[in-house]
Scaffold this motif. Structure first.
Motif, mmCIF file in Angstrom:
data_model
loop_
_atom_site.group_PDB
_atom_site.id
_atom_site.type_symbol
_atom_site.label_atom_id
_atom_site.label_comp_id
_atom_site.label_asym_id
_atom_site.label_seq_id
_atom_site.Cartn_x
_atom_site.Cartn_y
_atom_site.Cartn_z
ATOM 1 N N ARG A 1 0.865 -1.175 0.000
ATOM 2 C CA ARG A 1 0.000 0.000 0.000
ATOM 3 C C ARG A 1 0.902 1.226 0.000
ATOM 4 O O ARG A 1 1.694 1.426 0.910
ATOM 5 N N TYR A 2 0.779 1.998 -1.036
ATOM 6 C CA TYR A 2 1.576 3.209 -1.175
ATOM 7 C C TYR A 2 0.699 4.410 -0.850
ATOM 8 O O TYR A 2 -0.485 4.418 -1.147
ATOM 9 N N ASN A 3 1.313 5.433 -0.276
ATOM 10 C CA ASN A 3 0.546 6.658 -0.119
ATOM 11 C C ASN A 3 0.667 7.466 -1.411
ATOM 12 O O ASN A 3 1.469 7.153 -2.292
ATOM 13 N N ASP A 4 -0.146 8.489 -1.523
ATOM 14 C CA ASP A 4 -0.201 9.259 -2.769
ATOM 15 C C ASP A 4 1.142 9.894 -3.117
ATOM 16 O O ASP A 4 1.522 9.957 -4.286
ATOM 17 N N TYR A 5 1.864 10.343 -2.125
ATOM 18 C CA TYR A 5 3.130 11.019 -2.390
ATOM 19 C C TYR A 5 4.170 10.049 -2.946
ATOM 20 O O TYR A 5 4.942 10.399 -3.840
ATOM 21 N N GLU A 6 4.183 8.829 -2.421
ATOM 22 C CA GLU A 6 5.089 7.815 -2.965
ATOM 23 C C GLU A 6 4.719 7.492 -4.414
ATOM 24 O O GLU A 6 5.588 7.393 -5.278
ATOM 25 N N LEU A 7 3.427 7.348 -4.650
ATOM 26 C CA LEU A 7 2.973 7.050 -6.012
ATOM 27 C C LEU A 7 3.302 8.196 -6.967
ATOM 28 O O LEU A 7 3.751 7.965 -8.092
ATOM 29 N N LEU A 8 3.089 9.430 -6.522
ATOM 30 C CA LEU A 8 3.394 10.580 -7.379
ATOM 31 C C LEU A 8 4.886 10.633 -7.710
ATOM 32 O O LEU A 8 5.266 10.941 -8.841
ATOM 33 N N TYR A 9 5.720 10.310 -6.727
ATOM 34 C CA TYR A 9 7.154 10.290 -6.986
ATOM 35 C C TYR A 9 7.495 9.209 -8.013
ATOM 36 O O TYR A 9 8.236 9.456 -8.968
ATOM 37 N N LEU A 10 6.934 8.018 -7.822
ATOM 38 C CA LEU A 10 7.208 6.922 -8.762
ATOM 39 C C LEU A 10 6.692 7.252 -10.163
ATOM 40 O O LEU A 10 7.334 6.935 -11.165
ATOM 41 N N ILE A 11 5.545 7.901 -10.234
ATOM 42 C CA ILE A 11 5.004 8.296 -11.536
ATOM 43 C C ILE A 11 5.924 9.314 -12.196
ATOM 44 O O ILE A 11 6.166 9.253 -13.402
ATOM 45 N N SER A 12 6.466 10.235 -11.408
ATOM 46 C CA SER A 12 7.392 11.227 -11.976
ATOM 47 C C SER A 12 8.666 10.563 -12.496
ATOM 48 O O SER A 12 9.347 11.110 -13.352
ATOM 49 N N GLU A 13 8.944 9.359 -12.008
ATOM 50 C CA GLU A 13 10.096 8.589 -12.477
ATOM 51 C C GLU A 13 9.698 7.630 -13.604
ATOM 52 O O GLU A 13 10.404 6.666 -13.883
ATOM 53 N N GLN A 14 8.530 7.877 -14.217
ATOM 54 C CA GLN A 14 8.024 7.110 -15.363
ATOM 55 C C GLN A 14 7.666 5.666 -15.011
ATOM 56 O O GLN A 14 7.793 4.767 -15.834
ATOM 57 N N ASN A 15 7.194 5.426 -13.799
ATOM 58 C CA ASN A 15 6.804 4.087 -13.372
ATOM 59 C C ASN A 15 5.344 3.841 -13.750
ATOM 60 O O ASN A 15 4.432 4.418 -13.158
ATOM 61 N N GLU A 16 5.127 2.973 -14.734
ATOM 62 C CA GLU A 16 3.778 2.675 -15.231
ATOM 63 C C GLU A 16 2.938 1.946 -14.183
ATOM 64 O O GLU A 16 1.729 2.144 -14.100
ATOM 65 N N ILE A 17 3.567 1.091 -13.395
ATOM 66 C CA ILE A 17 2.835 0.342 -12.369
ATOM 67 C C ILE A 17 2.252 1.306 -11.342
ATOM 68 O O ILE A 17 1.099 1.167 -10.932
ATOM 69 N N ALA A 18 3.035 2.296 -10.948
ATOM 70 C CA ALA A 18 2.543 3.295 -9.992
ATOM 71 C C ALA A 18 1.367 4.071 -10.577
ATOM 72 O O ALA A 18 0.396 4.358 -9.871
ATOM 73 N N LEU A 19 1.444 4.381 -11.859
ATOM 74 C CA LEU A 19 0.341 5.091 -12.518
ATOM 75 C C LEU A 19 -0.924 4.233 -12.499
ATOM 76 O O LEU A 19 -2.010 4.725 -12.186
#
Length: 183
Positions: free
Chosen positions: A3-21
């Protein structure tokens, strides 16, 4: 599943992580559906509003600033509600009852310096809903919006909405490709 919080997910998305998106989309689909229910969207418009909600989620992901005072959840909810209100106002004013030309013009060359991509390449990189695929297929055969609505047995507004989503998806893919070429 983690379970990721939104900030972790936003960081991963900014790193082009499709799974996080994908996790972010799955996390906020219930909120989009809840807002559609809260706004009492008519049955025939729910798919359109759901797609618009997904676009607003993408907009929120790309525009959210972590240093703001709002949580991502509140920020997205605010954007979503404002957009739904705007769409409902347009609908009530019969915003979509206009005549368009029969020509499809999804990819305008705004600048001669820009890379150009053929339509087939861009279409292969986009994900369209089944309804959007039908609309796109008919638009590519130069059917008018009104003809498409009659053929698919839906309202003209739904075709306009799908057409607009198709344009935005194609532009987003084109922008993404341009961005990758610059790297």
């Amino acid at each position: 599943m983690h379970r990721y919080n939104d900030y972790e997910l936003l960081y991963l998305i900014s790193e082009q992580n499709e799974i996080a998106l994908n996790i972010m989309y799955q996390k906020y689909i219930p909120l989009i559906k809840a807002r559609i229910a809260a706004f009492r969207i008519k049955e025939h418009n729910r798919e359109d509003f759901f797609q618009e909600g997904l676009f607003m989620l993408f907009r929120a992901i790309t525009t959210y600033r972590t240093d703001s005072r709002k949580t991502f959840n509140k920020y997205f909810d605010m954007i979503l509600q404002r957009h739904f209100i705007q769409l409902l106002r347009r609908e009530s004013k019969h915003f979509y009852n206009v005549v368009l030309t029969d020509k499809i013009d999804y990819l305008k060359e705004e600048d001669a310096k820009e890379e150009s991509y053929d339509l087939d390449t861009l279409l292969s990189l986009c994900k369209f809903s089944p309804f959007e695929q039908k609309v796109l297929e008919l638009r590519l055969r130069n059917h008018s919006i009104k003809e498409i609505s009659e053929e698919l047995g839906c309202r003209v507004q739904q075709v306009y909405d799908a057409n607009d989503r198709i344009k935005r998806k194609l532009k987003a893919v084109k922008k993404s490709l341009d961005k990758k070429l610059q790297i």
